[in-house]
Design a protein around this motif. Structure first.
Motif, PDB file in Angstrom:
ATOM      1  N   GLY A  30      44.880  46.458  39.213  1.00  0.00           N
ATOM      2  CA  GLY A  30      43.965  45.439  39.735  1.00  0.00           C
ATOM      3  C   GLY A  30      42.629  46.024  40.143  1.00  0.00           C
ATOM      4  N   ARG A  33      40.744  46.771  37.109  1.00  0.00           N
ATOM      5  CA  ARG A  33      40.278  45.502  36.540  1.00  0.00           C
ATOM      6  C   ARG A  33      39.011  45.045  37.252  1.00  0.00           C
ATOM      7  N   LEU A  34      38.983  45.112  38.571  1.00  0.00           N
ATOM      8  CA  LEU A  34      37.801  44.686  39.330  1.00  0.00           C
ATOM      9  C   LEU A  34      36.601  45.571  39.038  1.00  0.00           C
ATOM     10  N   ARG A  37      34.265  44.356  36.325  1.00  0.00           N
ATOM     11  CA  ARG A  37      33.386  43.218  36.597  1.00  0.00           C
ATOM     12  C   ARG A  37      33.626  42.031  35.652  1.00  0.00           C
ATOM     13  N   HIS A  38      34.826  41.515  35.634  1.00  0.00           N
ATOM     14  CA  HIS A  38      35.146  40.342  34.828  1.00  0.00           C
ATOM     15  C   HIS A  38      34.687  39.076  35.550  1.00  0.00           C
ATOM     16  N   CYS A  40      34.867  35.194  36.991  1.00  0.00           N
ATOM     17  CA  CYS A  40      35.873  34.290  37.545  1.00  0.00           C
ATOM     18  C   CYS A  40      36.264  33.280  36.466  1.00  0.00           C
ATOM     19  N   SER A  47      34.182  38.289  39.532  1.00  0.00           N
ATOM     20  CA  SER A  47      35.457  38.158  40.251  1.00  0.00           C
ATOM     21  C   SER A  47      35.559  39.193  41.360  1.00  0.00           C
ATOM     22  N   ALA A  50      41.734  40.195  41.264  1.00  0.00           N
ATOM     23  CA  ALA A  50      42.377  40.239  39.960  1.00  0.00           C
ATOM     24  C   ALA A  50      43.869  40.034  40.162  1.00  0.00           C
ATOM     25  N   TRP A  62      45.876  38.316  32.962  1.00  0.00           N
ATOM     26  CA  TRP A  62      44.986  38.481  34.115  1.00  0.00           C
ATOM     27  C   TRP A  62      44.384  37.144  34.511  1.00  0.00           C
ATOM     28  N   ASP A  64      41.319  36.339  36.892  1.00  0.00           N
ATOM     29  CA  ASP A  64      40.227  36.883  37.705  1.00  0.00           C
ATOM     30  C   ASP A  64      39.543  35.730  38.433  1.00  0.00           C
ATOM     31  N   ARG A  65      39.401  35.865  39.776  1.00  0.00           N
ATOM     32  CA  ARG A  65      38.742  34.815  40.556  1.00  0.00           C
ATOM     33  C   ARG A  65      37.773  35.414  41.553  1.00  0.00           C
ATOM     34  N   CYS A  66      36.721  34.657  41.860  1.00  0.00           N
ATOM     35  CA  CYS A  66      35.819  35.036  42.949  1.00  0.00           C
ATOM     36  C   CYS A  66      36.456  34.534  44.251  1.00  0.00           C
TER      37      CYS A  66
END
Length: 108
Positions: A30, A33-34, A37-38, A40, A47, A50, A62, A64-66
Motif C-alpha cells: 500500500g 502504491r501511494l 501517486r494514483h 482517486c 489518492s 490504497a 486496488w 485508490d481514494r483521496c
C-alpha cells in the motif's frame, strides 16, 4: 462494507481497477502504491489511501481514494439502539425548555 458494496458506492467496475498483488506484509504494498501517486477512483484527485477489494470474477484489485472520498464511502454505522428512548429524552428536554421540536422521525 463488503467489497461489492464498496464498489457499488463508488460506481466502479472492478475490471477497470489495477490488479493488486497477493497478500503482502501489512502496509508495504500500500505504501509503495501511494508513492506512485494514483488518482482517486471516485474523483480523480491524488489518492491518499490504497485499499484492496476482491471479487470472484476479477480477483484482488486496488481501490485508490483521496481522504474526502474515503470518508464519504466509509460506513459510519447508525444508532445501535432503537430511537424511541433517545427521542423521548430529546422531546422531554425540548418541552421543558419550551421549544417546539419536530424530527425527521416524526415523518415531516
Amino acid at each position: 462494507m463488503a467489497d461489492a458494496g464498496l464498489l457499488r458506492s463508488l460506481a466502479v467496475d472492478p475490471s477497470e481497477l489495477d490488479p493488486a498483488p497477493p497478500w503482502t506484509p501489512r502496509g508495504s504494498a500500500g505504501i509503495q502504491r501511494l508513492d506512485s501517486r494514483h488518482p482517486c477512483v471516485r474523483c480523480g484527485r491524488p489518492s491518499t489511501v490504497a485499499g484492496v477489494v476482491e471479487t470472484p470474477e476479477h480477483g484482488r484489485r486496488w481501490v485508490d481514494r483521496c481522504a474526502p472520498c474515503l470518508v464519504v464511502t466509509t460506513p459510519h454505522g447508525g444508532p445501535q439502539a432503537p430511537l424511541t428512548e433517545p427521542l423521548a429524552v430529546l422531546r422531554e428536554a425540548a418541552r421543558t425548555a419550551g421549544v417546539a421540536l419536530t424530527t425527521a422521525a416524526d415523518g415531516v
